[in-house]
Design a protein around this motif. Structure first.
Motif, PDB file in Angstrom:
ATOM      1  N   MET A   1       0.811  -1.200   0.000  1.00 13.04           N
ATOM      2  CA  MET A   1       0.000   0.000   0.000  1.00 13.04           C
ATOM      3  C   MET A   1       0.851   1.259   0.000  1.00 13.04           C
ATOM      4  O   MET A   1       0.351   2.325  -0.282  1.00 13.04           O
ATOM      5  CB  MET A   1      -0.940  -0.008   1.213  1.00 13.04           C
ATOM      6  CG  MET A   1      -2.033  -1.053   1.133  1.00 13.04           C
ATOM      7  SD  MET A   1      -3.044  -0.901  -0.331  1.00 13.04           S
ATOM      8  CE  MET A   1      -4.184   0.315   0.206  1.00 13.04           C
ATOM      9  N   SER A   2       2.109   1.128   0.329  1.00 14.92           N
ATOM     10  CA  SER A   2       2.981   2.292   0.361  1.00 14.92           C
ATOM     11  C   SER A   2       3.097   2.942  -1.011  1.00 14.92           C
ATOM     12  O   SER A   2       3.159   4.167  -1.113  1.00 14.92           O
ATOM     13  CB  SER A   2       4.354   1.889   0.879  1.00 14.92           C
ATOM     14  OG  SER A   2       5.237   2.968   0.787  1.00 14.92           O
ATOM     15  N   ASP A   3       3.135   2.128  -2.056  1.00 10.97           N
ATOM     16  CA  ASP A   3       3.235   2.672  -3.407  1.00 10.97           C
ATOM     17  C   ASP A   3       2.011   3.510  -3.756  1.00 10.97           C
ATOM     18  O   ASP A   3       2.120   4.547  -4.402  1.00 10.97           O
ATOM     19  CB  ASP A   3       3.416   1.555  -4.436  1.00 10.97           C
ATOM     20  CG  ASP A   3       4.778   0.883  -4.326  1.00 10.97           C
ATOM     21  OD1 ASP A   3       5.711   1.524  -3.799  1.00 10.97           O
ATOM     22  OD2 ASP A   3       4.903  -0.276  -4.752  1.00 10.97           O
ATOM     23  N   PHE A   4       0.839   3.059  -3.314  1.00 12.52           N
ATOM     24  CA  PHE A   4      -0.373   3.827  -3.567  1.00 12.52           C
ATOM     25  C   PHE A   4      -0.349   5.162  -2.828  1.00 12.52           C
ATOM     26  O   PHE A   4      -0.692   6.198  -3.384  1.00 12.52           O
ATOM     27  CB  PHE A   4      -1.626   3.033  -3.169  1.00 12.52           C
ATOM     28  CG  PHE A   4      -1.945   1.902  -4.097  1.00 12.52           C
ATOM     29  CD1 PHE A   4      -2.148   2.118  -5.455  1.00 12.52           C
ATOM     30  CD2 PHE A   4      -2.044   0.608  -3.619  1.00 12.52           C
ATOM     31  CE1 PHE A   4      -2.443   1.074  -6.317  1.00 12.52           C
ATOM     32  CE2 PHE A   4      -2.347  -0.443  -4.470  1.00 12.52           C
ATOM     33  CZ  PHE A   4      -2.551  -0.214  -5.819  1.00 12.52           C
ATOM     34  N   SER A   5       0.070   5.141  -1.591  1.00 10.79           N
ATOM     35  CA  SER A   5       0.112   6.398  -0.829  1.00 10.79           C
ATOM     36  C   SER A   5       1.184   7.328  -1.387  1.00 10.79           C
ATOM     37  O   SER A   5       0.992   8.550  -1.398  1.00 10.79           O
ATOM     38  CB  SER A   5       0.330   6.134   0.656  1.00 10.79           C
ATOM     39  OG  SER A   5       1.564   5.510   0.879  1.00 10.79           O
ATOM     40  N   ASP A   6       2.298   6.767  -1.872  1.00 13.93           N
ATOM     41  CA  ASP A   6       3.322   7.598  -2.506  1.00 13.93           C
ATOM     42  C   ASP A   6       2.776   8.266  -3.768  1.00 13.93           C
ATOM     43  O   ASP A   6       2.998   9.454  -4.004  1.00 13.93           O
ATOM     44  CB  ASP A   6       4.553   6.762  -2.866  1.00 13.93           C
ATOM     45  CG  ASP A   6       5.362   6.340  -1.653  1.00 13.93           C
ATOM     46  OD1 ASP A   6       5.102   6.868  -0.551  1.00 13.93           O
ATOM     47  OD2 ASP A   6       6.241   5.466  -1.813  1.00 13.93           O
ATOM     48  N   ALA A   7       2.053   7.495  -4.580  1.00 12.27           N
ATOM     49  CA  ALA A   7       1.486   8.047  -5.814  1.00 12.27           C
ATOM     50  C   ALA A   7       0.454   9.124  -5.495  1.00 12.27           C
ATOM     51  O   ALA A   7       0.410  10.170  -6.161  1.00 12.27           O
ATOM     52  CB  ALA A   7       0.852   6.936  -6.649  1.00 12.27           C
ATOM     53  N   LEU A   8      -0.381   8.893  -4.476  1.00 14.70           N
ATOM     54  CA  LEU A   8      -1.360   9.903  -4.073  1.00 14.70           C
ATOM     55  C   LEU A   8      -0.666  11.157  -3.555  1.00 14.70           C
ATOM     56  O   LEU A   8      -1.100  12.274  -3.828  1.00 14.70           O
ATOM     57  CB  LEU A   8      -2.304   9.335  -3.008  1.00 14.70           C
ATOM     58  CG  LEU A   8      -3.289   8.270  -3.486  1.00 14.70           C
ATOM     59  CD1 LEU A   8      -4.025   7.664  -2.296  1.00 14.70           C
ATOM     60  CD2 LEU A   8      -4.258   8.841  -4.494  1.00 14.70           C
ATOM     61  N   SER A   9       0.405  10.970  -2.835  1.00 16.95           N
ATOM     62  CA  SER A   9       1.156  12.099  -2.288  1.00 16.95           C
ATOM     63  C   SER A   9       1.789  12.941  -3.396  1.00 16.95           C
ATOM     64  O   SER A   9       1.739  14.173  -3.358  1.00 16.95           O
ATOM     65  CB  SER A   9       2.229  11.568  -1.334  1.00 16.95           C
ATOM     66  OG  SER A   9       3.027  12.589  -0.860  1.00 16.95           O
TER      67      SER A   9
END
Length: 129
Positions: free
Chosen positions: A1-9
């Protein structure tokens, strides 16, 4: 899920930067006929280390120090003895082109944000099964 939060950020930082850029451009457009007005510019900077996700941040708003337009109007109360006064250094065509570019960049970041959110939601649906 870190990749998703990075992309959202990353996409949300792009949204904030382009929204700020649009605000500055709209101030320039609103003051195109204001005597003595200097065009505002805003730089973008990358924040974060090479090992972490880099985000876009806006820098300090600067004033364009190029020469102001000299307008001849002896009847204007701002005119000097020779009949000239300082206009602004805002070029409406450049500001409109920059605003269009900022709008397209904003829309691209918004699309990236929506797609990332949709992928995350679809992944959660798959994991629940």
């Amino acid at each position: 899920m870190s990749d998703f939060s990075d992309a959202l950020s990353v996409s949300s930082s792009g949204l904030r930067a382009q929204a700020t850029r649009l605000r500055v451009l709209s101030e320039n457009i609103a003051n195109v006929d204001t005597p003595g007005y200097h065009r505002k510019t805003i730089p973008f900077e990358l924040q974060g280390s090479k090992d972490s996700v880099q985000q876009v941040e806006t820098g300090k708003v600067d004033l364009d120090q190029s020469d102001l337009e000299q307008i001849y109007d002896p009847q204007n109360p701002l005119a000097d003895a020779s009949g000239f006064y300082n206009g602004s250094n805002v070029d409406l065509i450049i500001e409109l082109a920059d605003a269009r570019e900022a709008q397209q960049s904003y829309e691209a970041n918004l699309k990236m944000f929506e797609q990332t959110r949709e992928m995350s939601s679809n992944l959660m649906d798959l994991l629940r099964r």
